[in-house]
Design an enzyme around this catalytic site. Structure first.
Site, PDB file in Angstrom:
ATOM      1  N   GLY A 106       0.789  -1.228   0.000  1.00 36.20           N
ATOM      2  CA  GLY A 106       0.000   0.000   0.000  1.00 36.20           C
ATOM      3  C   GLY A 106       0.823   1.280   0.000  1.00 36.20           C
ATOM      4  N   LYS A 117       3.457   3.223   2.304  1.00 33.95           N
ATOM      5  CA  LYS A 117       2.878   3.603   3.588  1.00 33.95           C
ATOM      6  C   LYS A 117       3.791   3.198   4.737  1.00 33.95           C
ATOM      7  CE  LYS A 117      -1.416   3.267   6.203  1.00 33.95           C
ATOM      8  NZ  LYS A 117      -2.745   2.633   6.287  1.00 33.95           N
ATOM      9  N   ASN A 236      -0.854  -7.217   8.058  1.00 36.36           N
ATOM     10  CA  ASN A 236      -0.640  -5.926   7.403  1.00 36.36           C
ATOM     11  C   ASN A 236       0.495  -5.178   8.098  1.00 36.36           C
ATOM     12  OD1 ASN A 236      -2.880  -6.521   5.863  1.00 36.36           O
ATOM     13  ND2 ASN A 236      -4.271  -5.266   7.069  1.00 36.36           N
ATOM     14  N   ASP A 238       0.822  -2.090   8.455  1.00 36.78           N
ATOM     15  CA  ASP A 238       0.351  -0.914   9.204  1.00 36.78           C
ATOM     16  C   ASP A 238      -0.418  -1.287  10.471  1.00 36.78           C
ATOM     17  OD1 ASP A 238      -2.062  -1.814   8.219  1.00 36.78           O
ATOM     18  OD2 ASP A 238      -2.557   0.017   7.117  1.00 36.78           O
ATOM     19  N   LYS A 377      -4.852   3.613   9.449  1.00 35.17           N
ATOM     20  CA  LYS A 377      -5.394   3.875   8.112  1.00 35.17           C
ATOM     21  C   LYS A 377      -5.564   5.377   7.870  1.00 35.17           C
ATOM     22  CE  LYS A 377      -5.993  -0.575   7.471  1.00 35.17           C
ATOM     23  NZ  LYS A 377      -5.044  -1.333   6.630  1.00 35.17           N
TER      24      LYS A 377
END
Length: 490
Positions: A106, A117, A236, A238, A377
């Site tokens: 991402g 990111k 993920n 993040d 996010k």
């Protein structure tokens, strides 16, 4: 003279349209392959896209039968607190058979950043990638093991990530990377790929969701090279709560389970998250995009669907190899519709990694504490992880013991003034004390001073053309602050 039977004109029309679309797609794909430098590799990748596209056309009319959806069957989900810690020697043995994979495809565009990111600074001048490397480094040092860190990049993040990881050469971590597929966006009107040249204009292409990890691992050669290991942990990058958990690893290693999905209890902040269900006798992941429009509110209900998928997944590597060898490994398609340059309507066909649960033997859910789900996010999430609600330890975040309740506050920062990370840091240069905060909403032209304390429910709304400056040292508890600076009890 006998009567001529009329065919079902609608179904006949759709069949003709789909046949025509598939024929046109094949021609288009052939032309795209001819423009590629590595034709053999690209042909294999676009063949997978063509198969996905074919399933999309065939399944367009098939809808999930809402009446058959049931909450997870009893015994499908285990509580994390019921799992056992392994002894030290056993922990080292299992960790030496573990591969940690982080989904790193991402970009930071939703937070106003360019590049991966994972390169965004989130805590004490460290990025997501810095913290992840620190987590694995501490694990290897503490347990005298050699857990590799593997990053699944996309064509958007690969080059910059490769440059960044050069700085970790001295760390006690083996870092490997591989790329997920690159698929052409589809024009919604023509149902044909937008791209006309494989080597040009990345904006016409997209990474097809993290469900692509299985085939990407296979075709990169990493899956076969990892078979000497036994377990894989996928999450993920993040999600700062997604650290290696020895209890879950121990359960995976000592049971016949091939697939474990970490789930956690839903709050009002998680109503869009995919959930585990039972459907026609099978465990399945249900995503919001698959829900009929007239049942969306029911899907978001905390009463009916109490848990959601954190996307922290634990699998046995040999089981992945076995499942991929079959012809029926078709993950549910998520149709992501977007508008791009010139207001063009496009379609992206994506899949989710958790949707594979139905293909593995004895798959289970593990209901984990909320502390294992700390995704970033938006800048609202960034405020949480930067705050005194957490402390940093070995690259992971620990909840402040002074927090009087386990739930995290619900924070909503206005998109116009706070969406961009740079603007967020300018408006909130010093993160407020939120140990006793339940809910925060901030909209409009608002800035915070230093040493601000927020408690209970705080709502700050600057009307159009006005500005609110929260003074340094302010203590706001259950207050509504409006554009004319009236302070009211909530």
């Amino acid at each position: 003279m006998g009567k001529i039977k009329r065919k079902d004109s609608l179904s006949d029309f759709k069949a003709i349209t789909r046949s025509s679309a598939l024929e046109c797609l094949s021609l288009h794909i052939s032309k795209l392959i001819e423009t590629a430098k590595n034709k053999e590799e690209v042909a294999l990748e676009l063949k997978r896209f063509e198969e996905l596209y074919h399933r999309f056309l065939v399944l367009q009319d098939s809808k999930i039968d809402w009446r058959k959806i049931q909450p997870p069957e009893q015994g499908l989900v285990h509580n994390h607190e019921s799992l056992d810690d392994p002894p030290l020697e056993r922990a080292t043995e299992m960790l030496n058979k573990l591969v940690v994979v982080k989904l790193n495809g991402g970009l930071g565009t939703t937070m106003g950043c360019t590049g991966p990111k994972s390169a965004i600074e989130v805590r004490e001048e460290m990025t997501f990638l810095d913290l992840t490397v620190q987590q694995v480094k501490w694990l290897n040092y503490t347990y005298n093991c050699n857990v590799p860190l593997v990053l699944m990049n996309s064509f958007n993040t690969h080059e910059e990530t490769e440059r960044i990881i050069g700085k970790y050469k001295g760390a006690l971590v083996q870092i490997l990377t591989f790329n997920q597929a690159r698929y052409p966006r589809i024009d919604k009107e023509t149902l044909l790929p937008c791209a006309s040249d494989y080597e040009e204009d990345d904006s016409e292409w997209y990474p097809p969701g993290h469900g692509d990890i299985y085939f990407a691992l296979k075709y990169s050669g990493l899956l076969d090279s990892f078979l000497k290991e036994e377990y894989i942990f996928i999450s993920n990058i993040d999600n700062l709560g997604a650290t290696v958990d020895l209890k879950i690893l121990n359960y995976l290693a000592n049971s016949d389970c091939e697939f474990l999905m970490e789930v956690t209890n839903k709050t009002m902040a998680d109503v869009k998250g995919g959930t585990l269900i039972s459907y026609e006798g099978h465990s399945q992941l249900l995503e919001l995009a698959q829900v009929p429009k007239n049942h969306v509110d029911e899907f978001k209900s905390i009463k009916k669907f109490r848990i959601f998928n954190t996307n922290n997944l634990w699998l046995k590597l040999k089981a992945i190899k076995r499942v991929l060898a079959k012809d029926d490994f078709d993950l549910d398609i998520i149709v992501n519709e977007k508008r791009v340059k010139g207001n063009q309507k496009i379609i992206q066909l994506e899949t989710a990694v958790g949707a594979s649960i139905k293909y593995f033997n004895t798959a289970k859910g593990i209901n984990v504490p909320r502390s294992r789900f700390l995704p970033v996010k938006t800048t609202s999430d960034l405020l949480l992880v930067k705050s005194n609600l957490y402390s940093l330890k070995h690259g992971g975040l620990l909840m402040n013991p002074e927090r009087p309740f386990p739930e995290v506050p619900l924070i909503k920062l206005g998109e116009e003034h706070f969406k961009n990370v740079q603007h967020f840091l300018q408006r909130i240069p010093n993160i407020p004390n939120i140990i006793e905060l339940d809910h925060l909403t901030v909209t409009g032209d608002v800035t915070f001073g230093f040493d601000v304390v927020l408690k209970g429910t705080v709502i700050i709304v600057a009307n159009h053309g006005e500005r609110i400056d929260i003074p340094s040292g302010a203590i706001l508890e259950n207050k509504v602050i409006t554009g004319n600076l009236r302070i009211l009890d909530h």
